[in-house]
Motif scaffolding. Structure first.
Motif, mmCIF file in Angstrom:
data_model
loop_
_atom_site.group_PDB
_atom_site.id
_atom_site.type_symbol
_atom_site.label_atom_id
_atom_site.label_comp_id
_atom_site.label_asym_id
_atom_site.label_seq_id
_atom_site.Cartn_x
_atom_site.Cartn_y
_atom_site.Cartn_z
ATOM 1 N N THR A 198 9.162 1.224 -10.532
ATOM 2 C CA THR A 198 9.124 1.822 -9.108
ATOM 3 C C THR A 198 8.263 3.317 -9.258
ATOM 4 N N TYR A 199 7.976 3.810 -8.073
ATOM 5 C CA TYR A 199 7.298 5.287 -8.190
ATOM 6 C C TYR A 199 8.350 6.022 -8.389
ATOM 7 N N GLU A 200 9.585 6.122 -8.083
ATOM 8 C CA GLU A 200 10.395 7.096 -8.337
ATOM 9 C C GLU A 200 10.755 7.093 -9.854
ATOM 10 N N PRO A 254 0.680 -1.296 -0.005
ATOM 11 C CA PRO A 254 0.144 0.103 0.169
ATOM 12 C C PRO A 254 0.833 1.390 -0.003
ATOM 13 N N LYS A 255 0.200 2.284 -0.525
ATOM 14 C CA LYS A 255 0.920 3.721 -0.721
ATOM 15 C C LYS A 255 2.321 3.621 -1.646
ATOM 16 N N ALA A 256 2.144 2.749 -2.458
ATOM 17 C CA ALA A 256 3.445 2.624 -3.335
ATOM 18 C C ALA A 256 3.341 3.333 -4.631
ATOM 19 N N GLY A 257 2.136 3.818 -4.747
ATOM 20 C CA GLY A 257 1.683 4.460 -6.290
ATOM 21 C C GLY A 257 0.603 3.656 -6.808
ATOM 22 N N THR A 258 -0.009 2.741 -6.130
ATOM 23 C CA THR A 258 -0.897 1.665 -6.518
ATOM 24 C C THR A 258 -2.012 2.346 -7.894
ATOM 25 N N THR A 259 -2.622 3.278 -7.285
ATOM 26 C CA THR A 259 -3.771 3.940 -7.858
ATOM 27 C C THR A 259 -3.309 4.602 -9.340
ATOM 28 N N TRP A 260 -2.153 5.236 -9.071
ATOM 29 C CA TRP A 260 -1.479 5.756 -10.155
ATOM 30 C C TRP A 260 -0.928 4.806 -11.240
ATOM 31 N N HIS A 262 -2.893 12.973 -18.653
ATOM 32 C CA HIS A 262 -3.924 12.274 -17.924
ATOM 33 C C HIS A 262 -3.271 11.468 -16.693
ATOM 34 N N LEU A 263 -2.257 11.199 -16.712
ATOM 35 C CA LEU A 263 -1.660 10.863 -15.299
ATOM 36 C C LEU A 263 -0.995 11.568 -14.503
ATOM 37 N N SER A 264 -0.826 12.907 -15.027
ATOM 38 C CA SER A 264 -0.218 13.835 -14.009
ATOM 39 C C SER A 264 -0.898 13.857 -12.764
ATOM 40 N N ALA A 266 6.932 -0.404 -6.653
ATOM 41 C CA ALA A 266 7.576 -0.518 -5.398
ATOM 42 C C ALA A 266 8.129 0.935 -5.189
ATOM 43 N N ARG A 267 8.154 1.424 -3.963
ATOM 44 C CA ARG A 267 8.562 2.928 -3.394
ATOM 45 C C ARG A 267 9.233 3.032 -2.418
ATOM 46 N N ASN A 268 10.188 3.927 -2.149
ATOM 47 C CA ASN A 268 11.162 4.154 -1.055
ATOM 48 C C ASN A 268 10.279 4.024 0.235
ATOM 49 N N GLY A 290 11.223 11.487 -1.710
ATOM 50 C CA GLY A 290 12.160 12.201 -0.978
ATOM 51 C C GLY A 290 11.768 13.193 0.000
ATOM 52 N N GLN A 291 10.271 13.201 0.363
ATOM 53 C CA GLN A 291 9.466 13.822 1.337
ATOM 54 C C GLN A 291 10.218 13.559 2.777
ATOM 55 N N TRP A 292 10.645 12.576 2.805
ATOM 56 C CA TRP A 292 11.294 12.026 4.274
ATOM 57 C C TRP A 292 12.274 12.995 4.477
ATOM 58 N N ILE A 346 -5.156 11.669 -3.037
ATOM 59 C CA ILE A 346 -3.865 11.851 -4.114
ATOM 60 C C ILE A 346 -3.335 13.258 -3.147
ATOM 61 N N ARG A 347 -2.479 12.870 -2.422
ATOM 62 C CA ARG A 347 -1.997 14.040 -1.437
ATOM 63 C C ARG A 347 -0.790 14.863 -1.741
ATOM 64 N N LYS A 348 0.431 14.468 -2.260
ATOM 65 C CA LYS A 348 1.353 15.325 -2.426
ATOM 66 C C LYS A 348 2.076 14.885 -3.658
ATOM 67 N N GLY A 349 2.362 13.410 -3.687
ATOM 68 C CA GLY A 349 2.801 13.110 -5.003
ATOM 69 C C GLY A 349 4.038 13.238 -5.387
ATOM 70 N N GLU A 350 5.011 13.050 -4.289
ATOM 71 C CA GLU A 350 6.547 13.485 -4.408
ATOM 72 C C GLU A 350 7.355 12.359 -3.793
ATOM 73 N N ILE A 372 5.335 7.665 5.257
ATOM 74 C CA ILE A 372 4.709 8.843 5.513
ATOM 75 C C ILE A 372 3.344 8.864 4.653
ATOM 76 N N SER A 373 3.333 8.476 3.695
ATOM 77 C CA SER A 373 2.119 8.281 2.937
ATOM 78 C C SER A 373 1.106 7.402 3.538
ATOM 79 N N TYR A 374 1.512 6.353 4.204
ATOM 80 C CA TYR A 374 0.872 5.311 4.937
ATOM 81 C C TYR A 374 0.126 6.146 6.160
HETATM 82 P P1 A3P Z 1 1.701 10.712 -1.186
HETATM 83 O O1 A3P Z 1 0.723 10.364 -0.061
HETATM 84 O O2 A3P Z 1 2.968 10.527 -0.814
HETATM 85 O O3 A3P Z 1 1.114 11.897 -1.824
HETATM 86 P P2 A3P Z 1 -1.535 4.044 -3.337
HETATM 87 O O4 A3P Z 1 -2.258 4.560 -4.659
HETATM 88 O O5 A3P Z 1 -0.758 3.047 -3.356
HETATM 89 O O6 A3P Z 1 -2.190 4.168 -2.234
HETATM 90 O O7 A3P Z 1 -0.493 5.224 -3.349
HETATM 91 C C1 A3P Z 1 -0.873 6.832 -2.998
HETATM 92 C C2 A3P Z 1 0.367 7.589 -3.285
HETATM 93 O O8 A3P Z 1 0.665 7.841 -4.667
HETATM 94 C C3 A3P Z 1 0.062 9.059 -2.721
HETATM 95 O O9 A3P Z 1 1.094 9.711 -2.406
HETATM 96 C C4 A3P Z 1 -0.442 9.700 -3.763
HETATM 97 O O10 A3P Z 1 -0.567 11.023 -3.692
HETATM 98 C C5 A3P Z 1 0.260 9.120 -4.785
HETATM 99 N N1 A3P Z 1 0.127 9.493 -6.363
HETATM 100 C C6 A3P Z 1 -1.386 9.269 -6.921
HETATM 101 N N2 A3P Z 1 -1.520 9.605 -7.966
HETATM 102 C C7 A3P Z 1 -0.312 10.110 -8.200
HETATM 103 C C8 A3P Z 1 0.316 11.012 -9.522
HETATM 104 N N3 A3P Z 1 -0.505 10.935 -10.583
HETATM 105 N N4 A3P Z 1 1.477 11.187 -9.530
HETATM 106 C C9 A3P Z 1 2.380 11.169 -8.310
HETATM 107 N N5 A3P Z 1 1.761 10.606 -7.223
HETATM 108 C C10 A3P Z 1 0.485 10.129 -7.227
#
Ligand code: A3P
Length: 320
Positions: free
Chosen positions: A208-210, A47-53, A243-245, A147-149, A287-289, A281-285, A155-157
């Motif tokens: 990877t998310y990065e 979870p939170k590795a960028g699954t939705t993206w 569309h994916l931005s 996968a994501r750092n 190296g936030q740590w 969809i919170r911050k999307g960066e 932090i995202s979790y």
């Molecule tokens: P942050 O909380 O760091 O912003 P998941 O889908 O696995 O739950 O992951 C959610 C994380 O992916 C959140 O990270 C979210 O903001 C980020 N995310 C979702 N859509 C994104 C996009 N289009 N570009 C960059 N990050 C995205």
């Protein structure tokens, strides 16, 4: 069975090494025996590795951007297979009125099993607990892992837990749960390693998310090739990238999980005093740590990672 804090009425267990709500047992057999199809496409992640993206990217590549279907919410066109198992009481008291989550959320496995082909399916299960037919490559289905750092995941979790899991303690305390393998789907590194070690034998695309942040075009092309799609025109690629931005995804009601907290009736589950905080969809960066974590915590994470990846130098180089 244990609870993570008095406010959260969900009980957890260790299921074959994976930290999940007790109720996972109710669906474990149906997951193990889930029937895979040759044309299934799976997105797998911690979870939170960028699954939705990743789901949004994969779905659009797989469906050649079908603009009508694109408006269908992700949980319907790209369901989370073991959903019931992870959220117990929460999602059962769905507030249907304004919910983006359909009725099937209380019967996620059955819903996924009955979807027409080609299916697009999401799971957070570690490799060793995937449906048997997927683990043993009985079919020609495709798997994409993202996968994501771990520091950014943590932090995202934490923000996710505050939004959807009734969590109301500090980040410091949350990081202890994370490092102590007491968050859904922990342990983190075992999860990543389980896919990393199986990627060649099982034809898993490891993203990877990065990597997506740094060069989305390349990742899109790589994913399209993996899914046996013909190359996109520069215009199509440009449109998909837009569309994916982050900004588009944040505004996209089919993918942004807006109202998720209201949909699950969070105050009913976690008590009247619970107020869901934040957005999905919170911050999307990445190296936030660097600005979010104390030097001591960074050190703790680094030591933990070093230890866990002692025998995985290649993975360390890829992710850290
Ligand atoms: P942050 O909380 O760091 O912003 P998941 O889908 O696995 O739950 O992951 C959610 C994380 O992916 C959140 O990270 C979210 O903001 C980020 N995310 C979702 N859509 C994104 C996009 N289009 N570009 C960059 N990050 C995205």
């Amino acid at each position: 069975s244990l609870s993570i804090s008095p406010e959260v009425p969900i009980r957890y267990m260790n299921y074959h090494g994976m930290f999940v709500p007790d109720s996972y047992q109710l669906i474990a057999d149906s997951i193990e025996n889930f029937q895979i199809r040759d044309d299934d496409v799976w997105v797998c992640s911690f979870p939170k590795a960028g699954t939705t993206w990743t789901q949004e990217m994969v779905w659009n590549i797989g469906n050649n951007f079908d603009p009508n279907m694109a408006k269908t919410p992700l949980p319907i066109k790209f369901p989370f297979v073991e959903f019931t198992g992870t959220t117990t009481t929460g999602w059962i008291s769905l507030n249907k009125a304004d919910s983006i989550f359909p009725d099937h959320m209380s019967k996620s496995v059955e819903y996924a099993a009955n979807l027409p082909s080609p299916r697009f399916l999401k799971t957070h299960l570690p490799f060793n607990l995937l449906p048997r037919q997927l683990r043993t490559r009985e079919k020609k289905s495709k798997m994409i892992y993202v996968a994501r750092n771990p520091k950014d995941v943590c932090i995202s979790y934490y923000h996710h837990y505050k939004l959807l899991e009734g969590y109301c303690s500090t980040f410091e305390n949350f990081s202890k749960l994370f490092l102590g393998d007491k968050v859904y789907y922990a342990p983190f590194w075992d999860h990543v390693i389980s896919y990393w070690d199986n990627k060649e034998n099982n034809d898993i695309l490891f993203l990877t998310y990065e990597g997506m942040k740094k060069d989305l075009s390349s990742v899109i092309k790589q994913t399209a090739a993996f899914l046996n799609k013909s190359p996109m025109s520069p215009e199509q690629l440009c449109r998909l990238k837009e569309h994916l931005s982050f900004d588009s995804m944040k505004k996209n009601p089919a993918a942004n999980y807006e109202n998720a907290a209201e949909s699950i009736n969070a105050s009913k589950i976690f008590g009247e005093n619970f107020k869901a905080e934040g957005v999905f969809i919170r911050k999307g960066e990445y190296g936030q740590w660097k600005s979010f974590m104390s030097p001591e915590l960074i050190e703790r994470f680094d030591e933990w990672t070093k230890l866990k990846l002692e025998n995985h130098r290649d993975l360390f180089d890829k992710m850290i």
